[in-house]
Design an enzyme around this catalytic site. Structure first.
Site, PDB file in Angstrom:
ATOM      1  N   LYS A 184     -72.671  16.665  57.696  1.00  0.00           N
ATOM      2  CA  LYS A 184     -72.262  17.101  58.984  1.00  0.00           C
ATOM      3  C   LYS A 184     -73.041  18.707  59.017  1.00  0.00           C
ATOM      4  O   LYS A 184     -72.301  19.637  58.726  1.00  0.00           O
ATOM      5  CB  LYS A 184     -71.364  17.171  59.660  1.00  0.00           C
ATOM      6  CG  LYS A 184     -71.503  17.131  60.924  1.00  0.00           C
ATOM      7  CD  LYS A 184     -70.193  18.321  62.556  1.00  0.00           C
ATOM      8  CE  LYS A 184     -70.577  19.427  62.248  1.00  0.00           C
ATOM      9  NZ  LYS A 184     -71.246  20.098  62.602  1.00  0.00           N
ATOM     10  N   CYS A 233     -72.913  34.687  53.448  1.00  0.00           N
ATOM     11  CA  CYS A 233     -71.067  35.023  53.163  1.00  0.00           C
ATOM     12  C   CYS A 233     -70.955  36.039  52.353  1.00  0.00           C
ATOM     13  O   CYS A 233     -69.805  37.044  52.462  1.00  0.00           O
ATOM     14  CB  CYS A 233     -70.182  33.294  52.833  1.00  0.00           C
ATOM     15  SG  CYS A 233     -70.895  32.648  51.727  1.00  0.00           S
ATOM     16  N   GLU A 259     -64.698  27.395  52.013  1.00  0.00           N
ATOM     17  CA  GLU A 259     -64.882  28.216  51.839  1.00  0.00           C
ATOM     18  C   GLU A 259     -65.055  29.065  53.749  1.00  0.00           C
ATOM     19  O   GLU A 259     -65.477  28.490  54.434  1.00  0.00           O
ATOM     20  CB  GLU A 259     -65.783  27.625  51.339  1.00  0.00           C
ATOM     21  CG  GLU A 259     -66.252  27.157  50.557  1.00  0.00           C
ATOM     22  CD  GLU A 259     -66.331  28.145  48.741  1.00  0.00           C
ATOM     23  OE1 GLU A 259     -66.198  29.329  48.657  1.00  0.00           O
ATOM     24  OE2 GLU A 259     -66.051  27.088  47.927  1.00  0.00           O
ATOM     25  N   GLU A 290     -65.178  39.853  60.375  1.00  0.00           N
ATOM     26  CA  GLU A 290     -66.830  39.658  59.969  1.00  0.00           C
ATOM     27  C   GLU A 290     -67.995  39.534  61.054  1.00  0.00           C
ATOM     28  O   GLU A 290     -67.763  39.317  62.264  1.00  0.00           O
ATOM     29  CB  GLU A 290     -66.984  37.659  59.556  1.00  0.00           C
ATOM     30  CG  GLU A 290     -67.461  37.944  58.493  1.00  0.00           C
ATOM     31  CD  GLU A 290     -67.845  36.332  57.365  1.00  0.00           C
ATOM     32  OE1 GLU A 290     -68.085  35.641  57.317  1.00  0.00           O
ATOM     33  OE2 GLU A 290     -66.408  35.659  58.559  1.00  0.00           O
TER      34      GLU A 290
END
Ligand SMILES: Cc1cc2nc3c(=O)[nH]c(=O)nc-3n(C[C@H](O)[C@H](O)[C@H](O)COP(=O)(O)OP(=O)(O)OC[C@H]3O[C@@H](n4cnc5c(N)ncnc54)[C@H](O)[C@@H]3O)c2cc1C
Length: 1003
Positions: free
Chosen positions: A672, A787, A753, A883
């Site tokens: 996906k 990231c 992750e 973040e």
């Protein structure tokens, strides 16, 4: 022996005779410097430590800091000087101020050996002295490392000032030879192109020229009015083509077309040098006015070798010293044979190279006043004197500037002087015989198959040589220095543009499944452009995909690992073939700059090859222990059906990495992709179909994460979930997968992750030239949407004012725009939702801290967020803790290193971190104390390379998994041990093999 060689030897011997009449050690300054250099040549470790110490010294103010660094660099010395060094260091600690100044004075002395003066007034003393010795000059302004346009403008201003000064002060000076004077103006300025533009990008020479030409024109105009000469120095290979093109462009302009007093450098250590020189000569003839070429071997040999090795590029420089020498002679001939259009300057200290030029010029009947020898200030003094005595024209290259900007230059000179292969060391330090020094380099080139001349190079600059014994090698990055690669990328962009807007089906059980509901993937630079319409899977399609994957598992799990490895390798080969097209698609679909997009495709290929390599290491059952009479083999079974949920920020690499890890270990996969990058996902499916993935083994299922994705996460028939994405979704998956459902066979494994709030620390003694460039790249490369991106910058108080000034100026100089243009650094953020969210964070930041910088000039169309920097950020504020995933950087000041580490480690995340320092002790502390999965020292904190930097974090950044690392595959398998008693009536085989064939029978 040929006549030319005889003549070269005669000339060479004459030079040596003259040199010997005024004997001088290699390092003309006696005392401290000479001793340091002597020791460096004997002890490689000492040399490295000394040059590092010299490199940091100029940026240290306090005596105590200098002494502390001295201690750190030299405390572990093991050579004969160790007791002396230790005694000195101990003494130095008692009177740090005095010892610091003493050391600085001595190292400044070293620098003064190579730097002709601090400023224009200062340098004149030296130029007058040289004039009296019959030696001319070219002056070079130190300070080539500019990080912003402000610094570049300052450099241009200083060049103009210097020109004026030299013009004024040398009025009335005449040519030392008094012959052919029209070719050799007295005032000669050498400029470094990279110091005039901070955003040079090898992919975009046109942009470099557009910015450099307006800065250079006033300098050239003034030089012409003053009757001066301007030379373009040559720097690293990345800037070579732009420098050549700039030279040709400017000096073809009407204003400068008939001006002969311009020159450029050709570096003989480059394999391209001959072609470049021939092109220049053609250009010169077409232009119809003389120009000059300074022929050198080249000053960046070590750098080019390291850089090309790291990126998998063909090394642009020759690898054998005699090859560079030989090429120098070949180019000397070409230049002298074209004397009618080119004025030659031979930049060398090597008596053989010099004697060759002299002998050849004579043979060709060229008067010695029509070319010149150029030598560096502070080097080979006796050779200069000898050449003057022989009636040749000699010009000295005289750098001007302060110690700090001069450090890079000083270290280059120190390296050159102590190099094992250098002429000066051989002659003046090792006393190699004259006949040896004058040998024809052609005889010295190693022509054996292992000789470096036989390095294979592909036409696009990729290296084809594999180090022996290394079975896995990263794919090279595309080197956009090459025009051919720039053209291929432009063509790919044009081609992909014609393909935009197509429809892409789901793929379930090897069949294309078209459904009416589609996801429109849009171009973030131009949201009205649809990149593709991708079928949107719902729950029924998810069920079909699970069934297909479950059915295919039986056979795939019993397919040999070698077959599965080959599938991955074929996929990598297809990616390689379609590389530019895939990169171009990323530019459109996710707004990546060229090099970033290419890096993503490279990483995907690396994952395929690396996981195939790793699978071969763990694929066969391995004996656990040698025990007589029994054999126990451990091996791995796949877990079952793997659901791969990938993000859009590395749309090919991460999707491919998780998918290939699952496939190669024998799992079947439902893939996906993120909705925003579903077309790239469709391409990956296409690649695997072409590579021959069997039906049902890989199923392509784009759709809404919250609906179809969540359904699959909870599905009893999904055994493994590999997820990369936000913390919010990651934690939900982690929790949900922890519940055991009715009919579930396995405990679900989650490989997770998540994000980061990554910190970079700049220590008080850091090299700001590097720290600023790398931090800017870490924070704003791909718009801060990696990231691993830096979102918190912690600067030590002591260096804060200078660092922040340079940082803000550097951010103001970044190229922001549509990444279809080569050389753009900051493009759009991924979509409207991200755009809104980031702007909200910027508003929060304005309330919480000080908005120190925000770009005003970003494109209006598209999701462009201006690069933004907040200062005075408190570590507890939202912008420092949450973040943001955008081009927003929070800067904090730390009193000392303890506080810097405390701030860096204070978030919930632990993904990446960066540390810039030149203190060995502080670097050791950072390695031990920074809490992050990937800690980078003195480099950017993004850009992990598969196999080299296994990537992933812990705490709220993920489950501690390391993508691209040796243990990664183990998470996709269950370990199994099969033990057999092999004793029959007391008899057993003596030996048992370490490995055996796979257990592949039906399950
Ligand atoms: C006036 C002047 C201006 C200069 N301007 C520039 C400039 O603009 N740009 C620039 O890059 N350089 C420039 N240089 C050249 C450079 O700085 C070095 O001085 C020069 O390369 C040293 O060469 P040499 O002939 O004096 O010494 P040599 O000892 O004969 O040659 C040393 C050189 O050989 C090459 N070399 C060393 N090891 C190897 C190896 N294993 N394989 C292949 N090649 C090897 C390297 O280029 C090294 O510098 C300039 C030099 C002078 C004198």
């Amino acid at each position: 022996m040929g006549a030319l060689q005889t003549e070269i030897e005669r000339r060479g011997e004459r030079i040596f005779d003259l040199v010997d009449q005024h004997p001088e050690p290699l390092f003309s300054k006696a005392g401290f410097y000479q001793r340091m250099m002597a020791l460096s040549m004997r002890d490689e470790h000492f040399k490295v430590q000394l040059f590092r110490f010299v490199d940091v010294l100029a940026s240290l103010d306090r005596g105590s800091d200098i002494v502390q660094h001295l201690d750190e660099y030299f405390a572990d010395m093991r050579n004969g000087y160790a007791p002396l060094i230790r005694t000195f260091t101990r003494g130095a600690r008692i009177v740090p101020w005095f010892s610091g100044q003493l050391l600085r004075w001595n190292v400044s002395g070293m620098a003064r050996q190579f730097i002709a003066g601090k400023n224009s007034a200062d340098v004149m003393k030296m130029l007058r002295k040289r004039r009296a010795q019959g030696i001319g000059f070219t002056v070079d302004l130190l300070g080539e490392a500019v990080v912003s346009e402000q610094e570049a403008a300052e450099y241009a201003g200083r060049c103009l000032e210097l020109l004026e000064h030299l013009g004024r002060e040398t009025r009335g000076w005449t040519d030392p030879l008094g012959k052919n004077t029209e070719l050799f103006p007295v005032v000669n300025l050498s400029v470094k192109i990279s110091a005039l533009y901070s955003q040079m990008n090898p992919a975009d020479p046109a942009d470099a020229i557009a910015h450099l030409a307006p800065k250079l024109r006033p300098i050239l105009r003034r030089a012409r009015e003053l009757g001066a000469f301007v030379n373009f120095d040559m720097e690293s290979y990345a800037h070579k083509n732009a420098t050549l093109e700039l030279f040709r462009t400017l000096f073809t302009e009407t204003e400068f077309r008939d001006w002969p007093h311009v020159g450029i450098v050709i570096q003989a250590y480059l394999r391209d040098a001959e072609n470049d020189l021939l092109d220049l000569l053609d250009w010169g003839r077409a232009r119809g006015t003389r120009f000059a070429v300074r022929l050198v071997k080249g000053a960046y040999w070590d750098f080019e070798k390291i850089k090309s090795r790291q990126n998998g590029w063909a090394c642009p420089v020759f690898l054998q010293k005699p090859e560079s020498d030989l090429n120098f002679e070949l180019l000397t001939r070409i230049m002298l044979e074209n004397e009618s259009i080119v004025t030659s300057a031979f930049g060398s200290h090597n008596v053989r190279s010099i004697a060759h030029a002299q002998a050849l010029a004579d043979q060709l009947g060229i008067d010695r006043s029509r070319f010149e020898f150029q030598l560096l200030y502070g080097m080979a003094g006796p050779v200069k004197r000898a050449l003057v005595e022989m009636g040749y024209r000699v010009r000295e290259y005289s750098p001007v500037g302060e110690l700090l900007p001069g450090m890079a230059y000083l270290v280059r000179r120190l390296l050159e002087n102590t190099s094992n292969e250098g002429f000066l060391r051989a002659k003046f330090s090792e006393n190699v015989s004259e006949s040896e020094l004058l040998r024809n380099p052609a005889e010295l080139v190693d022509q054996s198959p292992n000789g470096a001349r036989h390095v294979e190079v592909s036409s696009d600059g990729a290296s084809l040589d594999t180090p022996a014994g290394d079975t896995y090698e990263n794919a090279p990055l595309v080197n956009f220095v090459y025009q051919q690669n720039q053209d291929r990328m432009q063509e790919a962009l044009a081609h992909v543009r014609t393909q935009l807007g197509q429809k892409y089906p789901l793929v379930i059980n090897g069949e294309k499944v078209w459904i009416d509901k589609t996801i429109a993937s849009i171009n973030p630079s131009s949201p009205e452009d649809v990149v593709g319409h991708v079928a949107e899977a719902g729950i029924p399609e998810a069920e079909r995909a699970v069934k297909a994957a479950r059915d295919a598992f039986e056979k795939w799990s019993r397919t040999s690992f070698e077959t599965r490895c080959r599938l991955l390798e074929r996929a990598a080969d297809i990616m390689h073939r379609r590389r530019f097209e895939l990169s171009a698609l990323e530019v459109f679909e996710v707004g990546k700059a060229w090099a970033e997009a290419d890096g993503d495709i490279r990483e995907a290929m690396d994952f395929c090859r690396f996981y195939a390599h790793e699978m071969r290491l763990i694929g066969r059952p391995r004996l656990t222990q040698h025990v007589l009479g029994e054999e126990s083999y451990q091996h791995y079974w796949p877990r079952g059906v793997a659901l791969i949920i990938a993000p859009w920020n590395f749309p090919m690499a991460i999707l491919c990495g998780m998918t290939t890890a699952a496939l190669v270990t024998g799992n079947t996969v439902i893939m996906k992709p993120a909705e925003q990058s579903a077309v790239i996902g469709a391409m990956l499916m296409e690649i695997f179909e072409e590579a021959g993935v069997p039906p049902g083994v890989l199923n392509y299922l784009p759709g809404k994460g919250s609906v179809m994705g969540a359904h699959l996460v909870d599905h009893k028939d999904v055994d493994l979930i590999a997820f990369t994405g936000s913390r919010e979704v990651g934690l939900r998956i982690w929790e949900s997968a922890g519940k055991t459902r009715e009919g579930q066979r396995e405990l679900k494994r989650v490989i997770c992750e998540m994000g980061g709030k990554n910190a970079v620390i700049i220590d008080a003694d850091a090299d700001l030239d590097e720290a600023i460039v790398d931090t800017i790249y870490s924070a704003f490369g791909y718009q801060g949407q990696k990231c691993s991106a830096c979102s918190r910058l912690i600067i030590l108080e002591e260096i804060y004012p200078r660092a922040i000034e340079r940082l803000l100026n550097a951010a103001a100089s970044l190229r922001v725009g549509n990444p279809e243009e080569p050389g753009i650094m900051v493009g759009p953020v991924i979509d409207g939702t991200a755009y809104k969210r980031i702007l909200e964070y910027i508003d929060i930041g304005k309330n919480e801290s000080r908005l120190a910088f925000q770009r005003a000039d970003v494109p209006q169309k598209g999701f462009f967020i201006p690069p933004t920097i907040f200062t005075n950020v408190s570590p507890k504020t939202r912008i420092a803790c949450e973040e943001i995933f955008g081009p927003v950087l929070s800067v904090m000041k730390a009193r000392d290193l303890d506080e810097a580490f405390e701030i860096a480690n204070s978030t919930e995340f632990a993904l990446t971190a960066g540390f810039f320092s030149r203190s060995p002790a502080n670097i050791e502390r950072a390695k031990a104390e920074i809490v992050a999965g990937n800690v980078y020292v003195n480099r950017s904190c993004t850009g992990a390379v598969v196999g080299r930097h296994p990537f992933g974090g812990f705490k709220m950044s993920g489950g501690g998994t390391k993508a691209g690392g040796a243990d990664y595959l183990l998470q996709f398998v269950v370990p199994r041990v099969v033990t057999e008693n092999i004793t029959r009536h007391g008899f057993a085989p003596e030996t048992t093999p370490l490995y055996r064939d796979e257990f592949l029978g039906p399950r």
